[in-house]
Design a protein around this motif. Structure first.
Motif, PDB file in Angstrom:
ATOM      1  N   SER A 108       0.826  -1.210   0.000  1.00  0.00           N
ATOM      2  CA  SER A 108       0.000   0.000   0.000  1.00  0.00           C
ATOM      3  C   SER A 108       0.866   1.270   0.000  1.00  0.00           C
ATOM      4  CB  SER A 108      -0.895  -0.040   1.230  1.00  0.00           C
ATOM      5  OG  SER A 108      -1.688   1.084   1.259  1.00  0.00           O
ATOM      6  N   ARG A 109       1.924   1.265   0.796  1.00  0.00           N
ATOM      7  CA  ARG A 109       2.766   2.466   0.916  1.00  0.00           C
ATOM      8  C   ARG A 109       3.520   2.715  -0.407  1.00  0.00           C
ATOM      9  NH1 ARG A 109       7.713   3.133   1.697  1.00  0.00           N
ATOM     10  NH2 ARG A 109       8.067   0.910   1.975  1.00  0.00           N
ATOM     11  N   THR A 161       2.605   1.793  -3.313  1.00  0.00           N
ATOM     12  CA  THR A 161       1.633   2.203  -4.333  1.00  0.00           C
ATOM     13  C   THR A 161       1.373   3.704  -4.229  1.00  0.00           C
ATOM     14  OG1 THR A 161       0.621   0.022  -4.253  1.00  0.00           O
ATOM     15  CG2 THR A 161      -0.698   1.777  -5.240  1.00  0.00           C
ATOM     16  N   SER A 162       1.123   4.183  -3.014  1.00  0.00           N
ATOM     17  CA  SER A 162       0.869   5.623  -2.834  1.00  0.00           C
ATOM     18  C   SER A 162       2.053   6.439  -3.336  1.00  0.00           C
ATOM     19  CB  SER A 162       0.634   5.954  -1.357  1.00  0.00           C
ATOM     20  OG  SER A 162      -0.547   5.346  -0.943  1.00  0.00           O
ATOM     21  N   GLN A 197      -6.754   8.168  -2.274  1.00  0.00           N
ATOM     22  CA  GLN A 197      -7.218   6.850  -1.827  1.00  0.00           C
ATOM     23  C   GLN A 197      -6.048   5.940  -1.491  1.00  0.00           C
ATOM     24  OE1 GLN A 197     -10.097   5.170  -4.544  1.00  0.00           O
ATOM     25  NE2 GLN A 197     -10.002   3.168  -3.552  1.00  0.00           N
ATOM     26  N   LYS A 198      -6.198   5.160  -0.415  1.00  0.00           N
ATOM     27  CA  LYS A 198      -5.186   4.147  -0.081  1.00  0.00           C
ATOM     28  C   LYS A 198      -5.593   2.836  -0.752  1.00  0.00           C
ATOM     29  CE  LYS A 198      -2.155   5.833   2.923  1.00  0.00           C
ATOM     30  NZ  LYS A 198      -1.903   6.894   1.925  1.00  0.00           N
ATOM     31  N   THR A 230      -4.825  -1.361  -1.505  1.00  0.00           N
ATOM     32  CA  THR A 230      -4.182  -2.499  -0.835  1.00  0.00           C
ATOM     33  C   THR A 230      -2.781  -2.698  -1.401  1.00  0.00           C
ATOM     34  OG1 THR A 230      -6.362  -3.488  -0.710  1.00  0.00           O
ATOM     35  CG2 THR A 230      -4.504  -4.952  -0.233  1.00  0.00           C
TER      36      THR A 230
END
Ligand SMILES: Cc1cc2nc3c(=O)[nH]c(=O)nc-3n(C[C@H](O)[C@H](O)[C@H](O)COP(=O)(O)OP(=O)(O)OC[C@H]3O[C@@H](n4cnc5c(N)ncnc54)[C@H](O)[C@@H]3O)c2cc1C
Length: 447
Positions: free
Chosen positions: A137-138, A140-141, A149-150, A152
């Motif tokens: 998730s991190r 990806t952001s 949006q966060k 998965t």
């Protein structure tokens, strides 16, 4: 360059008299017809390409411009790897900036189930030693500037490319013409001329051309052309809406697919945006082939919406003639450019979804919007084969929503098939007979 999307009121750029004869005649000036012509010319074979409207005026200019290895069917992956090499070579040969950029492709995951869904391709990617990897998730952001949006996680392939289709395919056609291909726009192919089961010519609206070899690469119109000669392929087409924003601050340089909206950075500094669903107009072919499409529809039930009829003149409209002779006007010249209207509800949804993801933009201003009919086969992989029923007939169609990226690979293969050379890849999965020989339909990844 005419305004986008291309239409039949654009000037005709390729106009020469129909030759008396040609070794090969290609039907359709999309990426498949154009690249096949180009590689045939490189092999010293004389080629004439007839296009009912304008070069690349249908799917080959209207697509998102993704050139991806990521998420490919196992049988397509080695071909798209070759296609990516060919894109780089051809872009240099064209001598024109077609926006070819290595900026990656990323699929976002909303759940652990989505992440698990990436497993099949991750295994395939490992076999080919691709740079595809899974992100948490991190990570990806961190790929985006200011995404609200966060997720998965994500699957990403940084080595995948993008290009501007409405620049790329016309530039390839110009290159093909420079290499000696005769290209004729505004010239519909009506029917094959057959003598004792062999091709002896092709009848067009501008007359007959003598040839022993014809390639049908007519995109969404291929099944209609083939059916007039008794060859049935279960091809359908879905309507897909797209929009391009005005230039805006960069939030990501590559191409991204989420659950609601897909986007990619454009050469002009804007983003191409598209929804994750498409519309199927129900016509005679949709009913005729419905059973064959069930496995794909069950695998991706929410991707397709339905409408009861196609507009007049579309390939699977209820009123489109299924039979005609060489002397009659055919459905192809009645609709020079298949130019569906974009769906307003989809446009509003993608603006809303994109703005929700990137709230730093006060408005998402659109520069233009359009739609295209994506031609597909029930197993979401194309037909690339010779037609056993008619000697001299080749078919390359049904690219199923991903023919732009793989285009030059398919073009190179078909040119070699026609030239009698080894295709260099296993084409069993793409054989024409798979829909009639009792084989089980195994859908590849979604459109
Ligand atoms: C909205 C959208 C998004 C897409 N996104 C991507 C993407 O990001 N990446 C990707 O790889 N692919 C994508 N695709 C798919 C890709 O664009 C197509 O698979 C590809 O362009 C098909 O090329 P083609 O040459 O087979 O067909 P087309 O480009 O449709 O060309 C066929 C041509 O044949 C002509 N023709 C038909 N019948 C006759 C006849 N009888 N006589 C003369 N001419 C005839 C037509 O006028 C047409 O110009 C997308 C498609 C759409 C519509």
């Amino acid at each position: 360059m005419p305004a986008f999307p291309f239409s039949e009121s654009d000037p005709i750029r390729h106009h020469v008299p129909l030759p008396k004869s040609s070794d090969v005649v290609i039907i359709g000036g999309g990426v498949i017809g154009v690249t096949t012509a180009l590689f045939l010319a490189k092999r010293g074979i004389s080629v004439t390409l007839v296009e009912k409207g304008r070069i690349a005026a249908e799917q080959s200019s209207r697509n998102w411009g993704w050139i991806r290895k990521q998420g490919r069917d196992a049988a397509e992956l080695p071909i798209v790897i070759e296609a990516i090499r060919l894109w780089t070579e051809l872009a240099a040969e064209c001598g024109k900036d077609i926006g070819l950029t290595q900026s990656g492709v990323t699929y976002l995951a909303n759940s652990d189930k989505d992440m698990a869904g990436f497993d099949t391709f991750m295994k395939l990617a490992a076999t080919y030693d691709l740079d595809t990897r899974l992100l948490d998730s991190r990570e990806t952001s961190a790929l985006f500037n200011g995404m609200s949006q966060k997720f998965t996680g994500a699957m990403t392939t940084p080595s995948d490319l993008r290009a501007e289709p409405w620049l790329a395919v016309p530039a390839l056609a110009k290159l093909a013409a420079r290499l000696g291909v005769t290209i004729i726009e505004n010239c519909a192919a009506r029917s094959l001329d057959l003598s004792a089961g062999r091709i002896s010519g092709l009848c067009t609206e501008q007359g007959r051309i003598e040839t022993s070899t014809v390639l049908v690469s007519g995109g969404a119109w291929s099944s209609l052309f083939l059916r007039n000669h008794g060859i049935s392929i279960p091809q359908l087409a879905v309507r897909a809406t797209v929009a391009a924003t005005e230039p805006m601050a960069e939030i990501h340089a590559g191409a991204v697919a989420g659950a609601d909206v897909a986007f990619r950075r454009r050469q002009d500094g804007g983003y191409t945006l598209a929804p994750s669903t498409h519309l199927l107009h129900l016509g005679p072919d949709a009913f005729r082939h419905a059973v064959k499409y069930l496995p794909a529809l069950l695998a991706h039930p929410s991707g397709t919406r339905y409408s009861p009829t196609a507009p007049t003149g579309y390939p699977d409209s209820w009123s489109t003639p299924r039979k005609w002779t060489a002397d009659e006007q055919s459905p192809f010249e009645r609709m020079r450019v298949l130019n569906p209207a974009p769906e307003q509800a989809s446009i509003e949804a993608i603006q809303r979804d994109f703005k929700r993801l990137f709230p730093q933009f006060e408005t998402v201003r659109l520069k233009t919007r359009w739609a295209g009919m994506i031609d597909a086969m029930p197993d979401i992989v194309p037909i690339v084969d010779r037609a056993a029923a008619i000697s001299g007939l080749f078919v390359a169609t049904g690219m199923s929503g991903h023919g732009f990226g793989i285009g030059p690979g398919i073009g190179r293969i078909v040119a070699d098939l026609i030239a009698g050379n080894a295709p260099g890849h296993d084409l069993t999965r793409f054989r024409l007979s798979r829909f009639s020989d009792g084989s089980r339909i195994r859908p590849g990844p979604a459109i």
